[in-house]
Write an enzyme that holds these catalytic residues in place. Structure first.
Site, PDB file in Angstrom:
ATOM      1  CG  HIS A 263      -1.929   1.110   1.191  1.00  0.00           C
ATOM      2  ND1 HIS A 263      -3.109   1.016   0.487  1.00  0.00           N
ATOM      3  CD2 HIS A 263      -1.899   2.347   1.738  1.00  0.00           C
ATOM      4  CE1 HIS A 263      -3.781   2.148   0.629  1.00  0.00           C
ATOM      5  NE2 HIS A 263      -3.070   2.977   1.381  1.00  0.00           N
ATOM      6  CG  HIS A 300      -4.491   7.001   8.249  1.00  0.00           C
ATOM      7  ND1 HIS A 300      -5.240   6.214   7.427  1.00  0.00           N
ATOM      8  CD2 HIS A 300      -4.752   8.270   7.878  1.00  0.00           C
ATOM      9  CE1 HIS A 300      -5.918   6.948   6.600  1.00  0.00           C
ATOM     10  NE2 HIS A 300      -5.663   8.215   6.851  1.00  0.00           N
ATOM     11  CG  ASP A 306      -8.553  19.044  10.418  1.00  0.00           C
ATOM     12  OD1 ASP A 306      -8.013  18.587  11.430  1.00  0.00           O
ATOM     13  OD2 ASP A 306      -9.420  19.935  10.443  1.00  0.00           O
ATOM     14  CG  HIS A 336      -9.517   8.553   9.435  1.00  0.00           C
ATOM     15  ND1 HIS A 336      -8.557   9.462   9.751  1.00  0.00           N
ATOM     16  CD2 HIS A 336      -9.379   8.306   8.108  1.00  0.00           C
ATOM     17  CE1 HIS A 336      -7.863   9.778   8.672  1.00  0.00           C
ATOM     18  NE2 HIS A 336      -8.336   9.083   7.650  1.00  0.00           N
TER      19      HIS A 336
HETATM   20 FE   LIG Z   1      -7.452   8.888   5.672  1.00  0.00          FE
END
Ligand SMILES: [Fe+2]
Length: 385
Positions: A263, A300, A306, A336
């Site tokens: 990834h 992560h 943000d 999240h």
């Molecule tokens: Fe993200």
């Protein structure tokens, strides 16, 4: 954008006499950024660009803040922003801080009776739905689905839409928009490992000189106010220009994804940057090819930024049931990750057709009144199994 470009007629030597057929002088204007220390262009006008005939009463378009501080995963249903005839009135700021304002807009009509200039911010206008022409004194740029129009501050422009059905995602940046520094060599050229290169940059074409006198309304934005100006000459009276400061466009469909056996982290998607934020493009691509790879992203914690995602098209691998035009805001400070089930589901998949724009601001965003009106209030619970 560091590519030299020129259109129309210019004299062989700068700051020298350049005369019209009747023997009078064209009016030279230097358009320069960061004082005289960064990108600039030299413009030759039919008339001086200074002939102000009248001033209207300024009015505020300052975003109205509804939630200055928050720590909640948030989602906005962007296509719930109502279409509005007028372009400027259609622009609804939703997420803002001192570095950038993010707006949604669904304008129905082309700009015909006024011109617009943002004198405090570069604008990146992402075309989600619609097509048309960006008209400026520098020339025209045709635009279509997937284009990022980059309009440097101070550029007077009009948008001409082909149809009434338009959806725009707009970033106003209070610092210059630029390509990522790591993709440029010491001379400004985009390097071989960059996901796009100069051939992908659409520059203005078709310069048409409007040698016209009259009353021309230019709405000038500065410090949250719109100042109505009436100028005595047409703002698109350029005879010619040259330099590095001009509007340009780049299509998200020309972004060449960087992939790997495992990834790849979000910086591989980076497309532009301003001070204290980056803009990234998530585009259709082959998935990771290690035999045990997990294509879905890991959870992560963006500790100090943000994260805003604007969903454009396709099935988004980390989340089902997203809709076009949806925005998610994952604030720094809490982790999240993929929606429940999407990690297992991603294993074995060979490619994704997702298309999205991501913005990572390094300072917290505030939500406006227009944002909370289109909020999905239960989004923060979407990880509950
Ligand atoms: Fe993200």
């Amino acid at each position: 954008m560091p590519i030299y470009h020129t259109l129309g007629s210019i004299p062989p030597k700068r700051h020298t006499q350049f005369r019209k057929p009747d023997g009078t002088l064209y009016a030279e204007e230097l358009v320069s950024t960061e004082g005289f220390s960064s990108l600039y262009s030299l413009v030759y006008h039919a008339y001086p660009p200074t002939i102000v005939k009248a001033l209207g009463e300024p009015y505020s378009v300052e975003p109205k803040i509804a939630r200055e501080k928050h720590l909640k995963h948030t989602s906005l249903i962007g296509f719930n922003i109502e279409p509005v005839d007028d372009y400027l009135q259609s622009r609804k700021p939703v997420l803002v801080n001192a570095d950038l304002h993010i707006s949604l807009a669904a304008p129905r009509k082309s700009m015909t009776d006024y011109f617009y200039k943002n004198s405090q911010a570069d604008e990146v206008i992402f075309i989600h739905v619609g097509s048309g022409t960006l008209k400026t004194g520098f020339g025209k740029i045709r635009f279509a689905y997937g284009d990022y129009l980059v309009v440097p501050r101070g550029t007077i422009y009009q948008l001409e839409f082909d149809t009434p059905d338009n959806r725009l995602f707009i970033v106003e940046s209070f610092s210059p928009i630029r390509s990522p520094k790591r993709y440029r060599n010491a001379y400004g050229q985009l390097m071989e490992h960059s996901p796009y290169c100069e051939r992908d940059i659409k520059r203005p074409t078709d310069l048409q000189t409007h040698d016209e006198k009259g009353d021309f309304k230019i709405l000038i934005k500065k410090q949250g106010l719109i100042y109505p100006y009436i100028y005595g000459t047409h703002p698109f009276d350029f005879i010619g220009w040259d330099g590095f400061h001009y509007p340009w466009a780049f299509s998200i469909h020309d972004f060449e994804p960087i992939t790997g056996r495992l990834h790849q982290p979000p910086p591989v998607h980076q497309t532009f940057e301003g001070n204290n934020f980056v803009i990234c493009s998530f585009v259709p691509r082959k998935f990771d090819y290690h035999p045990l790879s997990i294509p879905a992203p890991y959870n992560h914690s963006n500790v100090d930024s943000d994260e805003v995602l604007y969903y454009v098209a396709g099935d988004f691998m980390s989340r089902k049931s997203v809709v076009k035009g949806q925005i998610t805001l994952h604030p720094g400070g809490i982790p999240h990750g993929p929606a429940p089930g999407s990690v297992e589901k991603s294993i074995g998949k060979e490619s994704t057709d997702e298309l999205a724009v991501m913005i990572d601001p390094f300072r917290p965003l505030m939500l406006t009144e227009d944002a909370v009106r289109i909020e999905d209030e239960n989004y923060f619970k979407s990880w509950v199994i």
